[in-house]
Scaffold this motif. Structure first.
Motif, PDB file in Angstrom:
ATOM      1  N   LYS A  66       0.855  -1.233   0.066  1.00  0.00           N
ATOM      2  CA  LYS A  66       0.111  -0.160  -0.142  1.00  0.00           C
ATOM      3  C   LYS A  66       0.931   1.006   0.100  1.00  0.00           C
ATOM      4  CE  LYS A  66      -3.305   2.273   3.091  1.00  0.00           C
ATOM      5  NZ  LYS A  66      -2.324   3.431   3.468  1.00  0.00           N
ATOM      6  N   THR A  67       1.932   1.180   0.924  1.00  0.00           N
ATOM      7  CA  THR A  67       2.899   2.147   0.938  1.00  0.00           C
ATOM      8  C   THR A  67       3.628   2.551  -0.227  1.00  0.00           C
ATOM      9  OG1 THR A  67       3.105   2.155   3.396  1.00  0.00           O
ATOM     10  CG2 THR A  67       4.715   3.226   2.209  1.00  0.00           C
ATOM     11  N   LEU A  68       3.940   1.627  -0.928  1.00  0.00           N
ATOM     12  CA  LEU A  68       4.795   1.592  -2.431  1.00  0.00           C
ATOM     13  C   LEU A  68       3.908   2.019  -3.255  1.00  0.00           C
ATOM     14  CD1 LEU A  68       7.301   0.872  -4.091  1.00  0.00           C
ATOM     15  CD2 LEU A  68       6.140  -1.639  -4.379  1.00  0.00           C
ATOM     16  N   ILE A  69       2.528   1.641  -3.181  1.00  0.00           N
ATOM     17  CA  ILE A  69       1.691   2.266  -4.426  1.00  0.00           C
ATOM     18  C   ILE A  69       1.405   3.481  -4.366  1.00  0.00           C
ATOM     19  CG2 ILE A  69      -0.908   2.180  -5.088  1.00  0.00           C
ATOM     20  CD1 ILE A  69      -0.789  -0.887  -4.645  1.00  0.00           C
ATOM     21  N   GLY A  70       1.210   3.994  -3.046  1.00  0.00           N
ATOM     22  CA  GLY A  70       1.289   5.624  -2.852  1.00  0.00           C
ATOM     23  C   GLY A  70       2.545   6.216  -3.053  1.00  0.00           C
ATOM     24  N   ARG A  71       3.640   5.799  -2.960  1.00  0.00           N
ATOM     25  CA  ARG A  71       4.907   6.531  -3.028  1.00  0.00           C
ATOM     26  C   ARG A  71       5.060   6.613  -4.684  1.00  0.00           C
ATOM     27  NH1 ARG A  71       8.906   3.604   1.238  1.00  0.00           N
ATOM     28  NH2 ARG A  71       8.282   4.465   2.984  1.00  0.00           N
ATOM     29  N   ARG A  72       4.960   5.190  -5.204  1.00  0.00           N
ATOM     30  CA  ARG A  72       5.291   5.197  -6.857  1.00  0.00           C
ATOM     31  C   ARG A  72       4.159   5.684  -7.574  1.00  0.00           C
ATOM     32  NH1 ARG A  72       6.688   5.074 -10.964  1.00  0.00           N
ATOM     33  NH2 ARG A  72       8.052   3.364 -12.286  1.00  0.00           N
ATOM     34  N   PHE A  73       2.897   5.723  -7.319  1.00  0.00           N
ATOM     35  CA  PHE A  73       1.793   5.918  -8.446  1.00  0.00           C
ATOM     36  C   PHE A  73       1.085   7.259  -7.824  1.00  0.00           C
ATOM     37  CE2 PHE A  73       2.630   1.626  -8.855  1.00  0.00           C
ATOM     38  CZ  PHE A  73       3.377   1.366 -10.111  1.00  0.00           C
ATOM     39  N   HIS A  74       1.207   7.652  -6.375  1.00  0.00           N
ATOM     40  CA  HIS A  74       0.283   8.606  -5.805  1.00  0.00           C
ATOM     41  C   HIS A  74      -1.023   8.151  -5.831  1.00  0.00           C
ATOM     42  CE1 HIS A  74       3.926  10.882  -5.873  1.00  0.00           C
ATOM     43  NE2 HIS A  74       4.171  10.669  -7.091  1.00  0.00           N
ATOM     44  N   LYS A  75      -1.440   6.963  -5.708  1.00  0.00           N
ATOM     45  CA  LYS A  75      -2.814   6.452  -5.642  1.00  0.00           C
ATOM     46  C   LYS A  75      -2.910   6.028  -4.231  1.00  0.00           C
ATOM     47  CE  LYS A  75      -3.119   6.616 -10.096  1.00  0.00           C
ATOM     48  NZ  LYS A  75      -4.598   7.250 -10.899  1.00  0.00           N
ATOM     49  N   SER A  76      -4.124   6.181  -3.734  1.00  0.00           N
ATOM     50  CA  SER A  76      -4.463   5.769  -2.386  1.00  0.00           C
ATOM     51  C   SER A  76      -5.270   4.396  -2.205  1.00  0.00           C
ATOM     52  CB  SER A  76      -5.181   6.849  -1.490  1.00  0.00           C
ATOM     53  OG  SER A  76      -5.470   6.538  -0.122  1.00  0.00           O
ATOM     54  N   TYR A  77      -5.051   3.479  -1.719  1.00  0.00           N
ATOM     55  CA  TYR A  77      -5.571   2.202  -1.445  1.00  0.00           C
ATOM     56  C   TYR A  77      -5.758   1.988   0.043  1.00  0.00           C
ATOM     57  CZ  TYR A  77      -5.722  -0.068  -6.347  1.00  0.00           C
ATOM     58  OH  TYR A  77      -6.107  -0.109  -7.559  1.00  0.00           O
ATOM     59  N   THR A  78      -6.740   1.062   0.372  1.00  0.00           N
ATOM     60  CA  THR A  78      -6.958   0.514   1.823  1.00  0.00           C
ATOM     61  C   THR A  78      -6.028  -0.712   1.770  1.00  0.00           C
ATOM     62  OG1 THR A  78      -8.834  -0.699   1.282  1.00  0.00           O
ATOM     63  CG2 THR A  78      -9.200   1.506   2.006  1.00  0.00           C
ATOM     64  N   VAL A  79      -5.852  -1.204   2.689  1.00  0.00           N
ATOM     65  CA  VAL A  79      -5.236  -2.451   2.887  1.00  0.00           C
ATOM     66  C   VAL A  79      -6.088  -3.735   1.958  1.00  0.00           C
ATOM     67  CG1 VAL A  79      -4.177  -4.462   4.603  1.00  0.00           C
ATOM     68  CG2 VAL A  79      -3.656  -1.981   5.047  1.00  0.00           C
ATOM     69  N   GLN A  80      -7.190  -3.545   2.520  1.00  0.00           N
ATOM     70  CA  GLN A  80      -8.338  -4.572   1.656  1.00  0.00           C
ATOM     71  C   GLN A  80      -8.212  -4.447   0.127  1.00  0.00           C
ATOM     72  OE1 GLN A  80      -8.923  -2.520   4.172  1.00  0.00           O
ATOM     73  NE2 GLN A  80      -9.662  -3.823   5.939  1.00  0.00           N
ATOM     74  N   GLY A  81      -8.376  -3.066  -0.158  1.00  0.00           N
ATOM     75  CA  GLY A  81      -8.160  -2.684  -1.621  1.00  0.00           C
ATOM     76  C   GLY A  81      -6.735  -3.478  -2.122  1.00  0.00           C
ATOM     77  N   VAL A  82      -5.678  -3.390  -1.382  1.00  0.00           N
ATOM     78  CA  VAL A  82      -4.412  -3.749  -2.118  1.00  0.00           C
ATOM     79  C   VAL A  82      -4.568  -5.410  -2.234  1.00  0.00           C
ATOM     80  CG1 VAL A  82      -2.098  -4.466  -1.748  1.00  0.00           C
ATOM     81  CG2 VAL A  82      -2.760  -2.081  -1.110  1.00  0.00           C
ATOM     82  N   ALA A  83      -5.296  -5.994  -1.133  1.00  0.00           N
ATOM     83  CA  ALA A  83      -5.364  -7.348  -1.263  1.00  0.00           C
ATOM     84  C   ALA A  83      -6.368  -7.798  -2.430  1.00  0.00           C
ATOM     85  CB  ALA A  83      -6.169  -8.020  -0.084  1.00  0.00           C
ATOM     86  N   ALA A  84      -7.274  -7.026  -2.720  1.00  0.00           N
ATOM     87  CA  ALA A  84      -8.313  -7.232  -3.750  1.00  0.00           C
ATOM     88  C   ALA A  84      -7.585  -7.071  -4.994  1.00  0.00           C
ATOM     89  CB  ALA A  84      -9.725  -6.326  -3.703  1.00  0.00           C
ATOM     90  N   LEU A  85      -7.032  -5.989  -5.219  1.00  0.00           N
ATOM     91  CA  LEU A  85      -6.116  -5.772  -6.404  1.00  0.00           C
ATOM     92  C   LEU A  85      -5.045  -7.105  -6.636  1.00  0.00           C
ATOM     93  CD1 LEU A  85      -5.029  -3.821  -8.282  1.00  0.00           C
ATOM     94  CD2 LEU A  85      -3.327  -3.094  -6.997  1.00  0.00           C
TER      95      LEU A  85
END
Length: 160
Positions: free
Chosen positions: A106-125
């Motif tokens: 989740k943190t990596l997605i935020g840093r790299r793509f400037h997108k905000s996911y929840t932990v559950q959203g990362v699991a679903a992704l």
């Protein structure tokens, strides 16, 4: 329809639900009762009531699927970039060990793509793209599998 895990209907399921609504629309035109339609289609009477109201206001076209509720934040192209980042490992991104966790991703997605996911959203992704949760087997570096197999065959029967 809302889902607790943050998911939605798949394309196949959305088409199936649209067929149900269109079948109900034909039956509305014939004047059938809501309860009969609900029983035959195996849906709730309340759903049929909502469909009938929508149908009466806009006709069968109003019951057509409007597509997915939302598009994923990361496109397939961006997910491919994320996979390349994940292959580099957590240490390359500043974490002290080689364990990927959902919160780290989740943190990596935020840093790299400037997108905000929840932990559950990362699991679903990750699940949507075929990734699975894996727990590493914790074994001693000095472990000798041949010696363990011999012990199980020779010593363990005597212990039992």
């Amino acid at each position: 329809m809302r889902y607790a895990q943050g998911g939605g209907l798949t394309d196949e399921r959305r088409v199936f639900r649209e067929k149900l609504r269109m079948g109900a629309a034909e039956r509305f035109a014939r004047g059938e009762e809501n309860a009969v339609i609900a029983r035959d289609l195996r849906v709730s009477v309340r759903s049929v009531q909502r469909w009938r109201k929508t149908w009466s206001q806009g006709g069968p076209r109003a019951l057509a699927s409007k597509g997915p509720a939302s598009l994923p934040l990361l496109s397939d192209e961006l997910f491919a970039v994320l996979e390349l980042e994940l292959v580099k490992g957590p240490v390359a991104h500043g974490w002290p060990d080689q364990t990927w966790t959902l919160s780290r991703i989740k943190t990596l997605i935020g840093r790299r793509f400037h997108k905000s996911y929840t932990v559950q959203g990362v699991a679903a992704l990750l699940n949507r793209h075929g990734w699975s949760c894996q727990v590493p087997a914790r074994r001693a570096v000095e472990r000798d599998d041949a010696a363990v197999a011999g012990w199980v065959k020779e010593t363990w029967p005597d212990v039992e």
